[in-house]
Scaffold this motif. Structure first.
Motif, PDB file in Angstrom:
ATOM      1  N   ALA A 136      46.397  35.530  41.236  1.00  0.00           N
ATOM      2  CA  ALA A 136      45.266  35.234  40.186  1.00  0.00           C
ATOM      3  C   ALA A 136      44.343  35.975  40.347  1.00  0.00           C
ATOM      4  N   ALA A 137      43.457  35.897  41.632  1.00  0.00           N
ATOM      5  CA  ALA A 137      42.437  36.784  41.800  1.00  0.00           C
ATOM      6  C   ALA A 137      42.595  38.154  41.674  1.00  0.00           C
ATOM      7  N   ARG A 138      43.632  38.749  42.248  1.00  0.00           N
ATOM      8  CA  ARG A 138      43.957  39.856  42.016  1.00  0.00           C
ATOM      9  C   ARG A 138      44.019  40.636  40.574  1.00  0.00           C
ATOM     10  N   GLU A 139      44.959  39.490  39.917  1.00  0.00           N
ATOM     11  CA  GLU A 139      44.943  39.802  38.496  1.00  0.00           C
ATOM     12  C   GLU A 139      43.797  39.977  37.724  1.00  0.00           C
ATOM     13  N   LEU A 140      42.565  38.939  37.978  1.00  0.00           N
ATOM     14  CA  LEU A 140      41.484  38.893  37.540  1.00  0.00           C
ATOM     15  C   LEU A 140      40.551  40.011  37.883  1.00  0.00           C
ATOM     16  N   ILE A 141      40.600  40.383  38.985  1.00  0.00           N
ATOM     17  CA  ILE A 141      39.834  41.872  39.209  1.00  0.00           C
ATOM     18  C   ILE A 141      40.412  42.912  38.364  1.00  0.00           C
ATOM     19  N   ASP A 142      41.784  42.822  38.387  1.00  0.00           N
ATOM     20  CA  ASP A 142      42.399  44.264  37.698  1.00  0.00           C
ATOM     21  C   ASP A 142      41.894  44.094  36.397  1.00  0.00           C
ATOM     22  N   ARG A 143      41.675  43.117  35.436  1.00  0.00           N
ATOM     23  CA  ARG A 143      41.420  43.027  34.230  1.00  0.00           C
ATOM     24  C   ARG A 143      40.054  43.396  33.982  1.00  0.00           C
ATOM     25  N   ILE A 144      39.234  42.896  34.977  1.00  0.00           N
ATOM     26  CA  ILE A 144      37.654  43.307  34.766  1.00  0.00           C
ATOM     27  C   ILE A 144      37.527  44.586  35.189  1.00  0.00           C
ATOM     28  N   LEU A 145      38.208  45.067  36.012  1.00  0.00           N
ATOM     29  CA  LEU A 145      37.858  46.707  36.203  1.00  0.00           C
ATOM     30  C   LEU A 145      38.392  47.487  34.957  1.00  0.00           C
ATOM     31  N   GLU A 146      39.425  46.979  34.353  1.00  0.00           N
ATOM     32  CA  GLU A 146      39.945  47.853  33.226  1.00  0.00           C
ATOM     33  C   GLU A 146      38.925  47.605  32.331  1.00  0.00           C
TER      34      GLU A 146
END
Length: 296
Positions: free
Chosen positions: A200-210
């Motif tokens: 979930a942490a990785r997915e969150l960071i991916d979304r914010i980077l996008e």
């Protein structure tokens, strides 16, 4: 308490209401709305009377077709400019303005947050500083679901789904309003907490980077080690309306404060401006997020 009937409140006044806002684990009064469904049915009736599809109406009111659909289905609170444009385009004899005056609830949003959410949907500038959790506009479903699941007192499954739907609907603002400038300052420790687990942490960071790649969205990280910090008094939000009026919203546990006093708003703007200089630059923030993503 605020006065006025347009959801703005009188200048120089504040509104304190009990309960945490929608961006926390939810608040205690999210409810669906028959009035929203009724308004949507009125829009649909006048649209069909005009011989228009949702796709044809969308550019005339300057909103996306999916937004028109959401409003007609009673899933989205209609912004004021949508009401005014639809009223004119559909020649609705004042019916849409009249129906909009009776809208009082937004499904999935706590009652004390709706005034801010209404302004948020029309803001030309929206600034958010957060030190407790990732702002709702940036959350992934997994992150938000974990917050709702951990809510005390516990929420029912249907209530969790309603709140998730409301949060997802709000997040459309980031892509549907490309002329709105969004600024987020987020504390580094919120990412290192790994709410919801490593995936979930990785997915969150991916979304914010996008999202950080969009021209109208600025995301800055406030580093863990910081000798001076202008945000020690807690989270804050600031927005500018299309009429160039500024408002603020702050909250703690079980209390929220809508602020329209120009002096207080100015003070919060000063603090936010200082935090922008204290946080990592946009480039360094992205670099740190990528580093944390790889280490997660």
């Amino acid at each position: 308490m605020t006065d006025g009937t347009d959801g703005v409140g009188g200048a120089g006044k504040t509104d304190r209401t009990g309960g945490a806002d929608e961006d926390l684990a939810g608040g205690s009064e999210p409810d669906s709305s028959d009035s929203l469904k009724a308004f949507g049915a009125v829009v649909k009736a006048f649209r069909k009377r005009a011989g228009l599809t949702q796709e044809a109406l969308a550019p005339l009111v300057r909103y996306a077709a999916q937004t028109v659909a959401s409003i007609e289905q009673g899933r989205r609170f209609p912004p004021r400019d949508f009401v005014e444009r639809a009223e004119e385009v559909l020649d609705a004899f004042g019916a849409l303005r009249g129906a909009a005056r009776h809208l009082s609830r937004q499904p999935g949003l706590a009652s004390w947050f709706r005034q801010w959410a209404l302004l948020e949907a029309e803001a030309v500038n929206l600034y958010t500083y957060e030190c407790r959790l990732i702002p709702g506009l940036l959350q992934t479903e997994a992150y938000a679901r974990k917050l709702f699941a951990d809510r005390l007192p516990p929420l029912g499954d249907d209530e969790i789904e309603t709140r998730l739907a409301a949060r997802t609907e709000r997040q459309r603002l980031l892509r549907e309003r490309p002329n709105t400038a969004y600024s987020f300052i987020i504390e580094e420790h919120l990412f290192r907490r790994r709410t919801g687990g490593t995936a979930a942490a990785r997915e969150l960071i991916d979304r914010i980077l996008e999202l950080a790649e969009l021209r109208n969205i600025e995301i800055q990280i406030m580093p863990l080690a910081r000798e001076s910090h202008a945000g020690m008094d807690g989270p804050m939000r600031l927005l500018e309306t299309p009429e160039n009026r500024w408002f603020a919203y702050c909250e703690a546990q079980e209390s929220g404060q809508f602020i329209s006093d120009p002096k207080v708003v100015s003070m919060l703007q000063m603090r936010y401006a200082r935090m922008r200089s204290q946080a990592l630059s946009l480039e360094d923030s992205v670099s740190l997020l990528r580093q944390m993503r790889g280490a997660a």
